[in-house]
Scaffold this active site. Sequence first.
Site, PDB file in Angstrom:
ATOM      1  N   LYS A  96       0.509  -0.935  -0.018  1.00  0.00           N
ATOM      2  CA  LYS A  96       0.129   0.035  -0.141  1.00  0.00           C
ATOM      3  C   LYS A  96       1.177   1.101  -0.050  1.00  0.00           C
ATOM      4  O   LYS A  96       1.462   1.413   1.088  1.00  0.00           O
ATOM      5  CB  LYS A  96      -0.492  -0.021   0.863  1.00  0.00           C
ATOM      6  CG  LYS A  96      -1.906   1.369   1.411  1.00  0.00           C
ATOM      7  CD  LYS A  96      -2.413   1.586   2.384  1.00  0.00           C
ATOM      8  CE  LYS A  96      -3.086   2.771   3.190  1.00  0.00           C
ATOM      9  NZ  LYS A  96      -3.656   2.843   4.533  1.00  0.00           N
ATOM     10  N   GLY A 157      -7.560   7.960  10.888  1.00  0.00           N
ATOM     11  CA  GLY A 157      -7.713   8.892  12.252  1.00  0.00           C
ATOM     12  C   GLY A 157      -9.018   9.658  12.994  1.00  0.00           C
ATOM     13  O   GLY A 157      -8.415   9.523  14.382  1.00  0.00           O
ATOM     14  N   ALA A 183      -8.671   5.082   5.011  1.00  0.00           N
ATOM     15  CA  ALA A 183      -8.950   6.526   6.546  1.00  0.00           C
ATOM     16  C   ALA A 183     -10.062   7.138   6.107  1.00  0.00           C
ATOM     17  O   ALA A 183     -11.332   7.448   5.244  1.00  0.00           O
ATOM     18  CB  ALA A 183      -7.966   7.237   5.861  1.00  0.00           C
ATOM     19  N   GLY A 184     -10.507   8.062   8.080  1.00  0.00           N
ATOM     20  CA  GLY A 184     -11.459   8.596   7.940  1.00  0.00           C
ATOM     21  C   GLY A 184     -12.819   7.718   8.049  1.00  0.00           C
ATOM     22  O   GLY A 184     -13.928   7.859   9.026  1.00  0.00           O
ATOM     23  N   ASN A 205      -9.074   0.851  10.983  1.00  0.00           N
ATOM     24  CA  ASN A 205      -8.366   0.921  12.384  1.00  0.00           C
ATOM     25  C   ASN A 205      -8.969   1.748  13.537  1.00  0.00           C
ATOM     26  O   ASN A 205      -9.480   0.753  14.446  1.00  0.00           O
ATOM     27  CB  ASN A 205      -6.861   1.095  12.281  1.00  0.00           C
ATOM     28  CG  ASN A 205      -5.943   0.557  12.893  1.00  0.00           C
ATOM     29  OD1 ASN A 205      -5.446   1.623  13.432  1.00  0.00           O
ATOM     30  ND2 ASN A 205      -6.319  -0.065  14.046  1.00  0.00           N
ATOM     31  N   THR A 206      -8.574   3.012  13.715  1.00  0.00           N
ATOM     32  CA  THR A 206      -9.040   3.316  14.297  1.00  0.00           C
ATOM     33  C   THR A 206     -10.610   3.374  15.317  1.00  0.00           C
ATOM     34  O   THR A 206     -10.996   3.486  16.179  1.00  0.00           O
ATOM     35  CB  THR A 206      -8.504   5.171  14.117  1.00  0.00           C
ATOM     36  OG1 THR A 206      -7.723   5.129  13.289  1.00  0.00           O
ATOM     37  CG2 THR A 206      -8.957   6.650  15.091  1.00  0.00           C
TER      38      THR A 206
END
Lengths: 256, 64
Positions: A96, A157, A183-184, A205-206
């Site tokens: 990635k 995040g 992301a996000g 993830n976050t």
Amino acid sequence: MNNDKLIIGGHEFNSRFILGSGKYSMKLIEAAVKDAGAEIITLAVRRANTKEQESILDYIPEGITLLPNTSGARNAEEAVRIARLARELGCGDFVKIEIMRDSKYLLPDNQETIKATDILANEGFVVMPYMYPDLNVARDLVNAGASSVMPLASPIGSNKGLATKEFIQILIDEIDLPIIVDAGIGRPSQACEAMEMGAAAIMANTALATAGDLPMMTSAFKNAIEAGRKAYLAGLGRVLTRGASASDPLTGFLRD
Amino acid sequence: MVKINGEELNVAGKTIAEYLATTNYDPKRIAVERNGDIVFKSQYGETLLQDGDSVEVVSFVGGG
């Protein structure tokens, strides 16, 4: 649905949930793999530490595809070096690309990402570039040999959701590669919405790592991603621009 | 002196294999780059570290 595979660079996956491991624990990886069926987990490459004997690899079961990222790279050259080191670590050809010049918003550098994609695709990598959603850049990534395109939904995040929704939709409509929203994404409803739009997969993830009950949230994401995928395949019902349309028959009842 | 992961070390003249043997790195879980180029595992025994070399020894960590 059983034949509905996610195909990236010729590799087939059943799961459309990709786990980011920046904030990781045994609990997260277990929940993602066992409960949510994740088949791809991202990793980063860093200077080895002689004191730390524990490795994230100890936590990841066999059969999971590892997706090393190039985080820490500030330009294409550094991303290429990190990708080659990752491949030498012996966990496959996936990479990635993540290139950031800015440490406040962590936004990807699209131009350097195109350069790195070109070099690494030529070296036989399965290249999955993280990018700011822009159709022209996505087309350049396709031409450079990318295996998927990974547009950001909002800053990494942030859990802010689909801030770039309209532009991700354009990529989904125009680019003939899996569009993986990365992301996000902060809530299952946002993951579901992106899948309804036609995204090929969601990376998170976050949203999981900072949730109150991590395994329960992981399971919620799994269900949301599957629901969104089914809705996309089913084809969403139409939206009226004005007025209403009865779903019940209105004639012949309590009147002549 | 040889710069390894940012630290100047007095290991010029050793091979990479000899240097790694003095450390706690898990050889199965590291990759080595010397002056910007990958050193394949098969080359550790024959690659001599020279004065002024810059070496990176890396491994996987959690990351998005």
